[in-house]
Write an enzyme that holds these catalytic residues in place. Structure first.
Site, PDB file in Angstrom:
ATOM      1  N   THR A 143       0.910  -1.150   0.000  1.00 21.03           N
ATOM      2  CA  THR A 143       0.000   0.000   0.000  1.00 21.03           C
ATOM      3  C   THR A 143       0.948   1.198   0.000  1.00 21.03           C
ATOM      4  OG1 THR A 143      -0.087   0.106   2.401  1.00 21.03           O
ATOM      5  CG2 THR A 143      -1.784  -1.223   1.344  1.00 21.03           C
ATOM      6  N   HIS A 144       0.570   2.253  -0.670  1.00 21.57           N
ATOM      7  CA  HIS A 144       1.454   3.432  -0.842  1.00 21.57           C
ATOM      8  C   HIS A 144       2.785   3.037  -1.485  1.00 21.57           C
ATOM      9  CE1 HIS A 144      -1.267   5.401   2.108  1.00 21.57           C
ATOM     10  NE2 HIS A 144      -1.245   4.200   2.665  1.00 21.57           N
ATOM     11  N   SER A 157      17.209  -0.510 -26.563  1.00 18.29           N
ATOM     12  CA  SER A 157      17.524   0.900 -26.731  1.00 18.29           C
ATOM     13  C   SER A 157      18.489   1.032 -27.902  1.00 18.29           C
ATOM     14  CB  SER A 157      18.169   1.437 -25.456  1.00 18.29           C
ATOM     15  OG  SER A 157      18.950   2.588 -25.746  1.00 18.29           O
ATOM     16  N   LYS A 199      19.947  -2.547 -22.521  1.00 12.65           N
ATOM     17  CA  LYS A 199      18.547  -2.303 -22.175  1.00 12.65           C
ATOM     18  C   LYS A 199      17.584  -3.357 -22.690  1.00 12.65           C
ATOM     19  CE  LYS A 199      17.261   1.688 -20.624  1.00 12.65           C
ATOM     20  NZ  LYS A 199      16.534   1.830 -19.377  1.00 12.65           N
ATOM     21  N   GLU A 249       4.273   0.200 -21.039  1.00 14.61           N
ATOM     22  CA  GLU A 249       4.318   1.665 -21.047  1.00 14.61           C
ATOM     23  C   GLU A 249       3.357   2.237 -22.095  1.00 14.61           C
ATOM     24  OE1 GLU A 249       8.495   3.141 -21.089  1.00 14.61           O
ATOM     25  OE2 GLU A 249       8.949   1.074 -20.542  1.00 14.61           O
ATOM     26  N   TYR A 301     -31.187  16.651 -34.247  1.00 13.68           N
ATOM     27  CA  TYR A 301     -29.917  16.386 -34.923  1.00 13.68           C
ATOM     28  C   TYR A 301     -29.186  17.691 -35.228  1.00 13.68           C
ATOM     29  CZ  TYR A 301     -26.336  14.798 -38.126  1.00 13.68           C
ATOM     30  OH  TYR A 301     -25.123  14.559 -38.708  1.00 13.68           O
ATOM     31  N   LYS A 359     -17.707  10.040 -34.264  1.00 15.31           N
ATOM     32  CA  LYS A 359     -17.228   8.741 -34.753  1.00 15.31           C
ATOM     33  C   LYS A 359     -15.741   8.466 -34.602  1.00 15.31           C
ATOM     34  CE  LYS A 359     -20.565   9.049 -38.295  1.00 15.31           C
ATOM     35  NZ  LYS A 359     -21.244   9.923 -37.365  1.00 15.31           N
TER      36      LYS A 359
HETATM   37  N1  ARG Z   1     -22.650  11.765 -41.734  1.00 11.26           N
HETATM   38  C1  ARG Z   1     -23.723  12.194 -40.897  1.00 11.26           C
HETATM   39  C2  ARG Z   1     -23.371  11.951 -39.427  1.00 11.26           C
HETATM   40  O1  ARG Z   1     -22.566  11.179 -39.179  1.00 11.26           O
HETATM   41  C3  ARG Z   1     -24.974  11.448 -41.218  1.00 11.26           C
HETATM   42  C4  ARG Z   1     -26.209  12.206 -40.890  1.00 11.26           C
HETATM   43  C5  ARG Z   1     -26.289  13.413 -41.741  1.00 11.26           C
HETATM   44  N2  ARG Z   1     -27.500  14.121 -41.535  1.00 11.26           N
HETATM   45  C6  ARG Z   1     -27.664  15.358 -41.954  1.00 11.26           C
HETATM   46  N3  ARG Z   1     -28.793  15.905 -41.693  1.00 11.26           N
HETATM   47  N4  ARG Z   1     -26.738  16.021 -42.578  1.00 11.26           N
HETATM   48  O2  ARG Z   1     -23.915  12.527 -38.528  1.00 11.26           O
END
Ligand code: ARG
Length: 458
Positions: free
Chosen positions: A154-155, A276, A282, A289, A316, A324
């Site tokens: 611990t520590h 290394s 090394k 890491e 939206y 993404k």
């Molecule tokens: N490529 C767009 C996204 O990933 C898809 C949806 C686009 N919708 C729009 N109203 N332009 O969000």
């Protein structure tokens, strides 16, 4: 020409095209996009919203598009912006007019939300499997060395003696909770957005339940605005990934410390270490890491998404497209770390003598003496105090605890008996901690058997 170009008189500026495209990265969703489109087309045909023969043509066309992508023959076009329009445009090239009916009652807003959920559902399963493999590798290492004894910290200071296997199984428990978290998140992921159109639902008699069933969703999302706007299941996935990365990183830190010359508790195979370019002697634990380092980037993606989402008015907004790349990178990174750790563990060997030597430090067993006094009826606080004074006296004499005589012990601990001199044995120290959750070999063996059974049942 963009598929939405009806009301436009000028084409998009080239800079804008480059700025707004997502095809360079959302193409990896192609299989989910096609899967969703096939279910949608089948439903449109069955509901009589489009003629059945056209639905059939669309489905066959989509299957061909999928094949073209898989065979590397598909030409992705930046001017078609994203995966949805790239696929739809090619579909129409292949089957003609009928292709123009696919987008009936659907928008890219509910389409992308569906693609992402299908993708996440798959990734949940793959991550769970990789976690299970890592748990299996930890368990196997523990089973190969069930009796190796080491100091527990611990520590990062010597605390009490533990089994190496017990230390490893601590991570098996953590990765199990990570799997549970993914399973739990999957329930919220597995709800269908498709069929709500751009924001408000559709005037057409879509059968969302049938689409949900075909795609294996447990439920529908019941508010159209929520369905297109929300990304909390992505945030939740990123949170799960951040916690997995944190667990890997803590384990990486143990590995790095154990592998240092000061500890020298383990060996790591050549294939999982690097040298290394300057220092010939090394051999570095770079895998650990890197895993520790990559954790920062996974946390970053979680924070980036939460920040992107926090100011968005319903429903939206194009900002959502930014959800993404970070997600993909976080998933890829964590999967890679899990896989490489699993492989590396097969090459890890404890240096049993070195660990035992470190565990033989009698200060690690001071608590054992205090608990012996408790068994003689002394209140724990008093026992703690007396042993503390004994520790201080030994330190002042430059002694280890086991080097003190009974008389020296009795100066601080009047109740001490000859059997107290037997306490300084790391093996009996671990054996004595024989209750559920304790490090006694019997307890650890039970838990190993539990994991053996659990990890091998699907
Ligand atoms: N490529 C767009 C996204 O990933 C898809 C949806 C686009 N919708 C729009 N109203 N332009 O969000």
């Amino acid at each position: 020409m963009a598929l939405w170009s009806g009301r436009f008189e000028q084409s998009t500026d080239a800079l804008v095209q480059a700025y707004s495209e997502s095809i360079s990265y959302d193409r990896r969703l192609y299989a989910y996009d096609i899967q969703g489109s096939i279910a949608h087309a089948r439903m449109l045909g069955r509901q009589g919203i489009i003629p059945q023969p056209e639905a059939d043509k669309i489905i066959a066309g989509l299957q061909q598009v999928k094949l073209e992508i898989e065979q590397g023959k598909f030409v992705f076009k930046t001017e078609l912006e994203d995966i949805h329009m790239n696929i739809e445009a090619r579909l129409t090239e292949i089957i003609g007019e009928a292709g123009a009916r696919l987008h009936t009652g659907r928008s890219r807003n509910d389409q992308i939300a569906t693609d992402e959920r299908l993708y996440l559902r798959d990734e949940c399963e793959q991550l769970a499997e990789l976690l299970q493999n890592l748990q299996g590798a930890l368990l196997a290492l523990a089973q190969r060395h069930p009796d190796v004894i080491m100091p527990g910290f611990t520590h990062l200071q010597h605390a009490q003696v533990v089994l190496f296997a017990h230390h490893l199984l601590a991570y098996v428990e953590m990765f199990e909770r990570d799997r549970e978290r993914l399973q739990d998140a999957r329930q919220r992921i597995n709800r269908l957005p498709l069929g709500v159109g751009a924001i408000a639902g559709s005037t057409l008699p879509l059968d969302r339940h049938a689409v949900a069933q075909e795609l294996g969703f447990d439920e529908l999302l019941y508010n159209s605005m929520d369905a297109v706007a929300d990304r909390d299941c992505l945030a939740e996935m990123l949170a799960c990934l951040a916690i997995i990365a944190m667990h890997i990183s803590r384990f990486a830190e143990d590995i790095i410390v154990w592998y240092s010359q000061e500890f020298a508790f383990i060996e790591i195979g050549d294939a999982f270490t690097t040298g290394s370019s300057l220092m010939p002697q090394k051999k570095n634990p770079d895998v650990a890491e890197l895993a520790r380092g990559k954790t920062g980037r996974v946390y970053g993606h979680l924070l980036a998404l939460l920040t992107t989402l926090k100011g968005l008015p319903l429903s939206y907004n194009r900002d959502l497209q930014e959800d993404k790349e970070g997600l993909f990178d976080a998933i890829d990174t964590v999967k890679h770390s899990l896989a490489v750790f699993t492989a590396m563990l097969a090459s890890v060997k404890p240096r049993r003598e070195r660990m035992l030597e470190a565990a033989s430090d009698s200060f690690l067993m001071a608590t054992d003496l205090a608990e012996w006094l408790v068994r003689q009826g002394l209140p724990f606080r008093e026992a703690h105090h007396q042993v503390g004074r004994f520790v201080a006296a030994c330190l002042a004499r430059g002694q280890q605890l086991h080097e003190a005589s009974l008389e020296q012990m009795q100066e601080c601990i009047p109740l001490a008996k000859p059997e107290c001199l037997q306490i300084w044995n790391p093996q009996s120290s671990v054996e004595a901690r024989d209750l559920p959750g304790g490090t006694a070999p019997a307890q650890v063996a039970k838990r190993m058997a539990y994991w053996q059974e659990k990890l091998n049942t699907p």
